[in-house]
Structure formats: structure tokens, C-alpha cells
Design an enzyme around this catalytic site. Structure first.
Site, PDB file in Angstrom:
ATOM      1  N   CYS A  39      32.606  96.045  41.733  1.00  0.00           N
ATOM      2  CA  CYS A  39      31.185  96.409  41.658  1.00  0.00           C
ATOM      3  C   CYS A  39      30.727  96.561  40.208  1.00  0.00           C
ATOM      4  CB  CYS A  39      30.958  97.704  42.434  1.00  0.00           C
ATOM      5  SG  CYS A  39      29.294  98.389  42.260  1.00  0.00           S
ATOM      6  N   CYS A  42      28.678  99.682  39.432  1.00  0.00           N
ATOM      7  CA  CYS A  42      29.552 100.858  39.434  1.00  0.00           C
ATOM      8  C   CYS A  42      30.184 101.054  38.055  1.00  0.00           C
ATOM      9  CB  CYS A  42      30.662 100.708  40.474  1.00  0.00           C
ATOM     10  SG  CYS A  42      30.084 100.602  42.184  1.00  0.00           S
TER      11      CYS A  42
END
Length: 303
Positions: A39, A42
Site C-alpha cells: 500500500c 500507507c
């Protein structure tokens, strides 16, 4: 107590979540970050969260991270649909969704507001809050009809808090759902006298009592044939409804009990109504199915 029901990974996930998030959240505000290696957002958010958590550490704030690929079970309990997903957790409960806050100033503003309202560092007056998220997890699995897994969850909670009636009652109901009646009976027999009158234990006791009505296949077929041959045979219909409850067919059982009540609400001193109310108690009075079926009952009685 029984520990079957959870996979090894799920058992590990529950234990680690308890230690890494729930336990410290009893006195601290935990920033819980759901993330994954793949991600990109993230990875961009991580240093921001780490910096903010470090700057607020002396105020009782800490950061905990959950890798959704490694902890799918925990992520599913928080209904994580996308990542990053970030929550503020206090005393085991989400108190704010921080997902939309992506800068230090945005996070700081929310944390300041939370810290003004929450008794960070004051400790926990009611230790049972320590296991509240796990109880909710067990009830969720139980509502999905997975008695084996729910039994494993509630067994672990009961080991952590043997005097918690909701945990013990949940374990008994889960064992009943999983058709482990001897184990459920043993668990109920082991309930301390002081706990026996707790609503959670009474609900579990009702679930076990209803489950004991389960006949073998030949008996069930005979009851169905008796009702088909004589629809006015209330005793056969009542026995069939009891068998359906024990088998988990709540819809079929309720239909037969309502049929009896509609024909003769006072039959056998109101046995059909009493059986239906016992079923409501076992399923849960706040359950949508119970609410809908209760409306049908009211329409028959008062319509």
C-alpha cells in the site's frame, strides 16, 4: 474448557491484539493503523503517524500497527474495506476515525480534542472493558452461525476472565450451536452459584434446554407426517417446532408456533407462546429476526 474453533493464526492474532492494542488502551490512547506492504498511501502515512505518536507519547498516546495481510481476522472484525484505515482506540473501543487525517496538524487537532475529553492515564474502573472487543468479536462470529469458531473465541475470553458471565454464557451458546451438548452441559454445571442468575447465563441455559429437544431423523419425519395428516394436531406441531428449534430452523419453528397460537392461543396453558418467547430470548431480543417475528405474534394476539 474447549479451545477448538479458531485456527492457529486466529488464536495468535487475538492474543497479539489483546496485548498490543486492548491492554495498553486501558490507560492510553492508541492510534491503530491498518496497513500493508503493497500500500503506497500507507507508506506515506507511516512516518506522519510515527512522528505524531512520538510527539504525543508523554500525553499518553501510542501507535499500534496491524498488517491486514497477516491479520485478516482482526481486520475483518473492524470491517476494514480499504487501507490505510486508522482509528483512535481507548479502553478497547474505537473513539475516533482518523483515516481522513493525513497531516501532522490534522492529526494533532483531533488528538488534542480527544485528550481533553478522555481520562487518559486514569486507569480502568471496570476491568471487564478489557475484553469487550473480544466479546463483540465472539458474538459476531456466533451470529454468523459458526459455533465452532465462536466456541474457541469465547473459551479464550473465559480463560482470561472466568468470572465474566457474558464470556461463559457465550461459550455455552456456541457449544450448543456447534452441537457439543455434553460440553455445554458441563460448562453450565460449572457456573458458580453467584453467576447462575445472570441474564447471560439464563439465556445460555435456555439455549441448551431448547437444543435438548432435538430428535433423530426418523422422529422428525414422523412429526412432519403427523402434522401433514392432521394440521389441527397441536401437540405434534408443537413437538415439530421444538425439534426445528433444536436443529436451528428458527423460521420453520416460529411458523408452526404462530400457527398454534393463531388457532388457540391458550392451548396447553399457552405452551406455544412460552416456547416462542424462549426462542426470542435465545436468539437475542435486539435481533432483527426477533423483532419481525414479535410483530407477527402481536398481530395474532392483538390484531
Amino acid at each position: 474448557m474447549a479451545t477448538a474453533g479458531l485456527t492457529v493464526d486466529e488464536q495468535k492474532a487475538v492474543e497479539e491484539f489483546q496485548q498490543a492494542v486492548v491492554a495498553p488502551s486501558m490507560s492510553k490512547l492508541v492510534i491503530l493503523d491498518f496497513w500493508a506492504e503493497w500500500c503506497g498511501p500507507c507508506k506515506a502515512l507511516t512516518p506522519v503517524l510515527e512522528k505524531v505518536a512520538a510527539s504525543y507519547a508523554d500525553k499518553g498516546v501510542m501507535l499500534a500497527k496491524i498488517n491486514v495481510d497477516e491479520n485478516k481476522f482482526i481486520a475483518s472484525q473492524f470491517q476494514v474495506q480499504s487501507i490505510p484505515t486508522v482509528y483512535a482506540i481507548f479502553q478497547g473501543k474505537p473513539v475516533a476515525d482518523l483515516t481522513s487525517a493525513r497531516t501532522e496538524s490534522q492529526l494533532g487537532q483531533i488528538l488534542d480534542q480527544l485528550l481533553e475529553k478522555l481520562p487518559i492515564g486514569a486507569g480502568v474502573e471496570e476491568p471487564k472493558q478489557d475484553i469487550e472487543p473480544l466479546l463483540a468479536m465472539g458474538e459476531d462470529v456466533l451470529s454468523q452461525g459458526d459455533g465452532e469458531r465462536a466456541a474457541g473465541i469465547f473459551a479464550q475470553i473465559a480463560d482470561m476472565a472466568p468470572d465474566n458471565a457474558e464470556a461463559v454464557g457465550g461459550l455455552i451458546r456456541a457449544l450448543v450451536l456447534a452441537d457439543h451438548l455434553p460440553e455445554a452441559e458441563a460448562a453450565l454445571a460449572g457456573v458458580p452459584e453467584a453467576m447462575a442468575s445472570d441474564p447471560a447465563i439464563e439465556r445460555a441455559s435456555s439455549a441448551l434446554a431448547l437444543a435438548k429437544d432435538k430428535p433423530d431423523d426418523s422422529e422428525a419425519d414422523a412429526l412432519k407426517a403427523a402434522v401433514a395428516a392432521n394440521p389441527k394436531d397441536h401437540q405434534a406441531r408443537f413437538d415439530l417446532a421444538s425439534a426445528m428449534i433444536a436443529s436451528g430452523d428458527h423460521d420453520g419453528a416460529a411458523e408452526h408456533l404462530l400457527t398454534i397460537i393463531e388457532a388457540d392461543k391458550d392451548w396447553n396453558e399457552g405452551a406455544a407462546r412460552a416456547k416462542l418467547l424462549s426462542l426470542f430470548e435465545v436468539v437475542g431480543l435486539e435481533n432483527e429476526w426477533v423483532s419481525a417475528t414479535r410483530r407477527k405474534l402481536s398481530a395474532i394476539l392483538f390484531g
